[in-house]
Design an enzyme around this catalytic site. Sequence first.
Site, PDB file in Angstrom:
ATOM      1  NE  ARG A  35       5.431  14.613   6.238  1.00 34.62           N
ATOM      2  CZ  ARG A  35       6.755  14.412   5.842  1.00 34.62           C
ATOM      3  NH1 ARG A  35       7.304  15.458   5.145  1.00 34.62           N
ATOM      4  NH2 ARG A  35       7.414  13.261   6.567  1.00 34.62           N
ATOM      5  NE  ARG A  86       6.483   9.070   3.575  1.00 29.08           N
ATOM      6  CZ  ARG A  86       6.075   9.973   4.639  1.00 29.08           C
ATOM      7  NH1 ARG A  86       6.213  11.041   4.235  1.00 29.08           N
ATOM      8  NH2 ARG A  86       5.500   9.624   5.496  1.00 29.08           N
ATOM      9  CB  CYS A 115      -0.646  33.454  15.333  1.00 29.05           C
ATOM     10  SG  CYS A 115      -1.239  34.737  14.346  1.00 29.05           S
ATOM     11  CD  GLU A 116       0.638  27.287  17.044  1.00 28.45           C
ATOM     12  OE1 GLU A 116       1.544  26.682  17.884  1.00 28.45           O
ATOM     13  OE2 GLU A 116      -0.657  27.112  17.612  1.00 28.45           O
ATOM     14  CD  GLU A 134      -2.519  -1.434   2.719  1.00 26.12           C
ATOM     15  OE1 GLU A 134      -3.591  -1.758   2.683  1.00 26.12           O
ATOM     16  OE2 GLU A 134      -1.812  -0.964   3.717  1.00 26.12           O
ATOM     17  CE1 TYR A 151       4.410  13.097  11.066  1.00 28.28           C
ATOM     18  CE2 TYR A 151       6.342  13.700  10.039  1.00 28.28           C
ATOM     19  CZ  TYR A 151       5.123  13.238  10.003  1.00 28.28           C
ATOM     20  OH  TYR A 151       4.206  12.923   8.887  1.00 28.28           O
ATOM     21  CE1 TYR A 182      -0.108  10.270   4.699  1.00 28.51           C
ATOM     22  CE2 TYR A 182       2.141   9.912   3.724  1.00 28.51           C
ATOM     23  CZ  TYR A 182       1.219   9.291   4.129  1.00 28.51           C
ATOM     24  OH  TYR A 182       0.847   8.217   3.746  1.00 28.51           O
TER      25      TYR A 182
HETATM   26  C1  LIG Z   1      -0.230   5.389   6.061  1.00 32.09           C
HETATM   27  C2  LIG Z   1      -0.453   3.852   5.531  1.00 32.09           C
HETATM   28  C3  LIG Z   1      -0.100   3.517   4.382  1.00 32.09           C
HETATM   29  C4  LIG Z   1       0.765   4.487   3.509  1.00 32.09           C
HETATM   30  O1  LIG Z   1       2.080   4.688   4.132  1.00 32.09           O
HETATM   31  P1  LIG Z   1       3.168   5.264   3.250  1.00 32.09           P
HETATM   32  O2  LIG Z   1       4.379   5.643   3.892  1.00 32.09           O
HETATM   33  O3  LIG Z   1       2.573   6.721   2.705  1.00 32.09           O
HETATM   34  O4  LIG Z   1       3.418   4.512   2.032  1.00 32.09           O
HETATM   35  C5  LIG Z   1      -0.412   2.318   3.916  1.00 32.09           C
HETATM   36  N1  LIG Z   1      -0.829   1.450   4.591  1.00 32.09           N
HETATM   37  C6  LIG Z   1      -1.414   1.782   5.982  1.00 32.09           C
HETATM   38  C7  LIG Z   1      -2.478   0.864   6.592  1.00 32.09           C
HETATM   39  C8  LIG Z   1      -1.323   3.279   6.265  1.00 32.09           C
HETATM   40  O5  LIG Z   1      -1.852   3.605   7.469  1.00 32.09           O
END
Ligand SMILES: *Cc1c(COP(=O)(O)O)cnc(C)c1O
Length: 431
Positions: A332, A295, A361-362, A292, A336, A390
């Site tokens: 981002r 990014r 304002c931070e 999945e 972090y 993101y």
């Molecule tokens: C965030 C997430 C992703 C994607 O992560 P990437 O770092 O963007 O590739 C895939 N699967 C699940 C369950 C996630 O929470």
Amino acid sequence: MLCKNIGRDTQGNLTFAGQSVAALAEQYGTPLYLMDEDRIRENCRLYLSVMREAFGEGSYPLYASKAACFKRIYTVLREEGMAADFVSLGEIHTAVAAGFPMEKTCFHGNNKTDEEIAYAMDHGVGCFIVDSAWELDAVEKAAEKRGAVQDILLRLTPGIDPHTYEAIATGKVDSKFGTAIETGQAMPLVQAALGRKHVRLLGYHCHVGSQVFDEDGTVYHDAADIMLRFAKDVQRELGFTASVLNLGGGYGVRYVGSDPPVDIAANLRKLASHIRAVCQSLDFPMPQVRLEPGRSIVADAGMTLYRVGTVKQITGYKNYVSIDGGMTDNPRYALYGAKYTVLHAARTDADFRCDLVGRCCESGDVIQPDILLPKPQRGDVIAVCTTGAYNYSMASNYNRVPRPPIVMLHGGTSEIAVRRETPDDLIALDQ
Ligand SMILES: *Cc1c(COP(=O)(O)O)cnc(C)c1O
């Protein structure tokens, strides 16, 4: 350069996807999200082709919608034959509105509401990733009500620390996501799922974290080992053979020159042969593998353009360059400490040490501290690279700042995919 879509023309002017960023800033205004559609397609094709070849038929990537979610992206994904996964009704709704095919999609989350479960089922989301025993009951109930049988995977935590930012490490035993293998809680969850009439268990899911570089391949290999050993234990104890193994997302991308280059194709091939070998040694059939990526599909397809408003030199301390966006379009660093590469659109000299900060304002409204730029003039265009993931999806209206538009770049042309918010949009919901 970080990615081949970033360049300079003969006069030193910055280009993105072959187009002049100064001209794009002029045409569409700033702040501005640019998305290189051709790069998104290229990233999709890489995962699609390598996964098919390395893992075999039935294995495929799903785009993690949360990285960047807007209608136009689902058109691109559909055209490329990419599947997608979702974490909310809003993401599903966006894909549905774009006419995205739902059979190969997945629905994630550690707390799907009943309303979301119903919406996902009614819109034909292919597979639910069930997070816990509580959720198993909720999904069973909703499927029963519809006289349906819902395909599911169980989200398990393999107990792995992927060495990324704490906030985006998700595969550890004490994670809020999934059900732990190590504690002995996963086995009874499988048993419960197998006992339900309105769910069909296909296999297991895990997601170890995000922005994982995994240079020696151990993180995903270890995750696969643990998941496959568990699958074998289930087969022995309960007689169920999982046919799907979803290892989540998380491959890292380069934000700064010091990040290691990531060879996704090589990583995928190594992972495939590792999984094959483990299956062989366990005497377990090779499952269909799903990944999945979020990014690594969209991050390097993105760039954000800003204009400089003020430069503040605090004698003996530090310098600030303030731009017309900030943590509202890119939280981002504030969240972090994420790193970014910052470029001046017209100049390549860089002897002015400064913090690039936003207009909110931070004091934490920092895009990137301690960088080197040419000392800018008011109105100069500044580009922040690798902002495709993101950024828009985490954007807010803090300080009632309108969110920037997204302009898609494709084969030398540009087109608005998401228009700029107006002040009236900001009060549109106010009664
Ligand atoms: C965030 C997430 C992703 C994607 O992560 P990437 O770092 O963007 O590739 C895939 N699967 C699940 C369950 C996630 O929470």
